[in-house]
Each structure stands twice: as C-alpha cells, then as structure tokens.
Design a protein around this motif. Structure first.
Motif, PDB file in Angstrom:
ATOM      1  N   THR A 134      -0.206 -66.387  98.292  1.00 19.12           N
ATOM      2  CA  THR A 134      -0.013 -65.007  97.861  1.00 19.12           C
ATOM      3  C   THR A 134      -1.163 -64.633  96.945  1.00 19.12           C
ATOM      4  OG1 THR A 134       2.391 -65.178  98.018  1.00 19.12           O
ATOM      5  CG2 THR A 134       1.503 -63.373  96.687  1.00 19.12           C
ATOM      6  N   GLY A 135      -1.907 -63.615  97.358  1.00 10.45           N
ATOM      7  CA  GLY A 135      -3.010 -63.095  96.543  1.00 10.45           C
ATOM      8  C   GLY A 135      -2.601 -61.777  95.928  1.00 10.45           C
ATOM      9  N   SER A 136      -3.254 -61.427  94.822  1.00 10.12           N
ATOM     10  CA  SER A 136      -2.944 -60.147  94.187  1.00 10.12           C
ATOM     11  C   SER A 136      -4.230 -59.444  93.777  1.00 10.12           C
ATOM     12  CB  SER A 136      -2.046 -60.349  92.965  1.00 10.12           C
ATOM     13  OG  SER A 136      -2.711 -61.118  91.992  1.00 10.12           O
ATOM     14  N   SER A 137      -4.117 -58.136  93.621  1.00 10.58           N
ATOM     15  CA  SER A 137      -5.249 -57.310  93.213  1.00 10.58           C
ATOM     16  C   SER A 137      -4.744 -55.976  92.677  1.00 10.58           C
ATOM     17  CB  SER A 137      -6.175 -57.044  94.400  1.00 10.58           C
ATOM     18  OG  SER A 137      -7.130 -56.045  94.079  1.00 10.58           O
ATOM     19  N   PRO A 138      -5.364 -55.467  91.628  1.00 11.09           N
ATOM     20  CA  PRO A 138      -5.002 -54.131  91.158  1.00 11.09           C
ATOM     21  C   PRO A 138      -5.632 -53.031  92.012  1.00 11.09           C
ATOM     22  CG  PRO A 138      -6.703 -55.053  89.761  1.00 11.09           C
ATOM     23  CD  PRO A 138      -6.315 -56.128  90.734  1.00 11.09           C
ATOM     24  N   THR A 139      -6.536 -53.422  92.905  1.00 11.97           N
ATOM     25  CA  THR A 139      -7.326 -52.453  93.661  1.00 11.97           C
ATOM     26  C   THR A 139      -6.781 -52.133  95.049  1.00 11.97           C
ATOM     27  OG1 THR A 139      -9.269 -53.315  92.524  1.00 11.97           O
ATOM     28  CG2 THR A 139      -9.675 -51.912  94.417  1.00 11.97           C
ATOM     29  N   SER A 140      -6.551 -53.198  95.875  1.00 14.70           N
ATOM     30  CA  SER A 140      -6.179 -52.936  97.270  1.00 14.70           C
ATOM     31  C   SER A 140      -5.559 -54.166  97.928  1.00 14.70           C
ATOM     32  CB  SER A 140      -7.410 -52.517  98.078  1.00 14.70           C
ATOM     33  OG  SER A 140      -8.302 -53.618  98.235  1.00 14.70           O
ATOM     34  N   ILE A 141      -4.955 -53.914  99.075  1.00 14.51           N
ATOM     35  CA  ILE A 141      -4.405 -54.987  99.895  1.00 14.51           C
ATOM     36  C   ILE A 141      -5.527 -55.907 100.362  1.00 14.51           C
ATOM     37  CG2 ILE A 141      -3.272 -55.463 102.105  1.00 14.51           C
ATOM     38  CD1 ILE A 141      -1.769 -52.767 101.694  1.00 14.51           C
ATOM     39  N   GLU A 142      -6.628 -55.328 100.798  1.00 14.05           N
ATOM     40  CA  GLU A 142      -7.763 -56.113 101.281  1.00 14.05           C
ATOM     41  C   GLU A 142      -8.291 -57.047 100.195  1.00 14.05           C
ATOM     42  OE1 GLU A 142      -7.473 -52.827 101.685  1.00 14.05           O
ATOM     43  OE2 GLU A 142      -7.415 -52.528 103.834  1.00 14.05           O
ATOM     44  N   ASP A 143      -8.388 -56.553  98.965  1.00 11.90           N
ATOM     45  CA  ASP A 143      -8.849 -57.395  97.861  1.00 11.90           C
ATOM     46  C   ASP A 143      -7.860 -58.520  97.577  1.00 11.90           C
ATOM     47  OD1 ASP A 143     -11.207 -56.039  97.481  1.00 11.90           O
ATOM     48  OD2 ASP A 143     -10.552 -54.993  95.673  1.00 11.90           O
ATOM     49  N   ALA A 144      -6.579 -58.252  97.701  1.00  8.67           N
ATOM     50  CA  ALA A 144      -5.573 -59.285  97.485  1.00  8.67           C
ATOM     51  C   ALA A 144      -5.731 -60.406  98.507  1.00  8.67           C
ATOM     52  CB  ALA A 144      -4.168 -58.681  97.547  1.00  8.67           C
ATOM     53  N   VAL A 145      -5.954 -60.050  99.760  1.00  6.30           N
ATOM     54  CA  VAL A 145      -6.183 -61.051 100.808  1.00  6.30           C
ATOM     55  C   VAL A 145      -7.469 -61.816 100.523  1.00  6.30           C
ATOM     56  CG1 VAL A 145      -6.696 -61.393 103.266  1.00  6.30           C
ATOM     57  CG2 VAL A 145      -4.900 -59.789 102.581  1.00  6.30           C
ATOM     58  N   GLU A 194       3.576 -60.704 104.414  1.00 10.75           N
ATOM     59  CA  GLU A 194       4.322 -59.746 103.594  1.00 10.75           C
ATOM     60  C   GLU A 194       3.353 -58.991 102.682  1.00 10.75           C
ATOM     61  OE1 GLU A 194       7.063 -61.644 100.917  1.00 10.75           O
ATOM     62  OE2 GLU A 194       8.231 -59.820 100.657  1.00 10.75           O
ATOM     63  N   THR A 195       3.644 -57.730 102.482  1.00  9.25           N
ATOM     64  CA  THR A 195       2.881 -56.910 101.550  1.00  9.25           C
ATOM     65  C   THR A 195       3.863 -56.264 100.588  1.00  9.25           C
ATOM     66  OG1 THR A 195       1.282 -56.386 103.283  1.00  9.25           O
ATOM     67  CG2 THR A 195       1.247 -55.001 101.335  1.00  9.25           C
ATOM     68  N   ARG A 196       3.568 -56.364  99.304  1.00  9.00           N
ATOM     69  CA  ARG A 196       4.429 -55.740  98.302  1.00  9.00           C
ATOM     70  C   ARG A 196       3.559 -55.351  97.114  1.00  9.00           C
ATOM     71  NH1 ARG A 196       5.311 -61.056  98.626  1.00  9.00           N
ATOM     72  NH2 ARG A 196       4.906 -62.310  96.778  1.00  9.00           N
ATOM     73  N   GLY A 197       4.157 -54.659  96.173  1.00 10.64           N
ATOM     74  CA  GLY A 197       3.399 -54.232  95.001  1.00 10.64           C
ATOM     75  C   GLY A 197       4.262 -54.131  93.771  1.00 10.64           C
ATOM     76  N   ASP A 230       5.150 -47.226  85.431  1.00  6.81           N
ATOM     77  CA  ASP A 230       5.082 -45.799  85.110  1.00  6.81           C
ATOM     78  C   ASP A 230       4.821 -44.928  86.335  1.00  6.81           C
ATOM     79  OD1 ASP A 230       5.530 -46.316  82.393  1.00  6.81           O
ATOM     80  OD2 ASP A 230       3.374 -46.605  82.022  1.00  6.81           O
ATOM     81  N   GLY A 231       5.474 -45.276  87.441  1.00  5.36           N
ATOM     82  CA  GLY A 231       5.360 -44.476  88.655  1.00  5.36           C
ATOM     83  C   GLY A 231       4.056 -44.635  89.411  1.00  5.36           C
ATOM     84  N   LYS A 232       3.237 -45.625  89.048  1.00  3.24           N
ATOM     85  CA  LYS A 232       1.958 -45.853  89.728  1.00  3.24           C
ATOM     86  C   LYS A 232       1.857 -47.325  90.136  1.00  3.24           C
ATOM     87  CE  LYS A 232      -0.428 -42.299  87.146  1.00  3.24           C
ATOM     88  NZ  LYS A 232      -1.500 -41.979  86.229  1.00  3.24           N
ATOM     89  N   ILE A 233       1.077 -47.560  91.190  1.00  5.02           N
ATOM     90  CA  ILE A 233       0.863 -48.935  91.647  1.00  5.02           C
ATOM     91  C   ILE A 233       0.025 -49.677  90.616  1.00  5.02           C
ATOM     92  CG2 ILE A 233      -0.180 -50.404  93.417  1.00  5.02           C
ATOM     93  CD1 ILE A 233       0.392 -48.072  95.397  1.00  5.02           C
ATOM     94  N   ALA A 234       0.592 -50.750  90.054  1.00  6.40           N
ATOM     95  CA  ALA A 234      -0.131 -51.565  89.079  1.00  6.40           C
ATOM     96  C   ALA A 234      -0.964 -52.634  89.778  1.00  6.40           C
ATOM     97  CB  ALA A 234       0.836 -52.213  88.102  1.00  6.40           C
TER      98      ALA A 234
END
Length: 68
Positions: free
Chosen positions: A12-23, A44-47, A51-55
């Motif tokens: 499982t990778g993570s990124s504050p920027t994008s799905i592609e960066d997480a991969v 799987e993709t999740r976030g 405060d109502g924004k994708i962290a």
C-alpha cells in the motif's frame, strides 16, 4: 520464450498528490529490496479526508516479480 516463476506481494502506497504518485511510491520503495519487478495490479484505492478535502490517497497494489 523461457519458463518463468513469478511471486506476488501486496503493498500500500500513499501520496498527498495523486493515485499515480501513491503507486509510484510503493513501487519505488519495493524496488530498493525486491529485484526483477515486472508488473503491478491495483487492488484498492481509498483516501483520507480532512476538513472536507482529500488529505492523501492510499492505493493497494499487487506487485509481481520473477524468481531467480
């Protein structure tokens, strides 16, 4: 074509920027210790929402590599 044996690992990778960066982050980290990575499959993709924004994005992938 020669015969190959493949092994799969789940990451499982993570990124504050994008799905592609997480991969990319997951594959880059795995490639530090795993040789012969050949492919990946997004499982799987999740976030995380703050405060109502994708962290940040979290993406679980299966990574396949050839056995030596």
């Amino acid at each position: 074509m020669s015969n190959h044996v493949y092994k799969q690992i789940e990451l499982t990778g993570s990124s504050p920027t994008s799905i592609e960066d997480a991969v990319s982050n997951a594959i880059a980290k795995a490639s530090e210790t795993v040789r012969h990575i050949q492919w990946f499959n997004v499982v799987e993709t999740r976030g995380h929402v703050v405060d109502g924004k994708i962290a940040h994005w979290q993406v679980t992938i299966k990574v396949g590599f050839t056995m030596e």
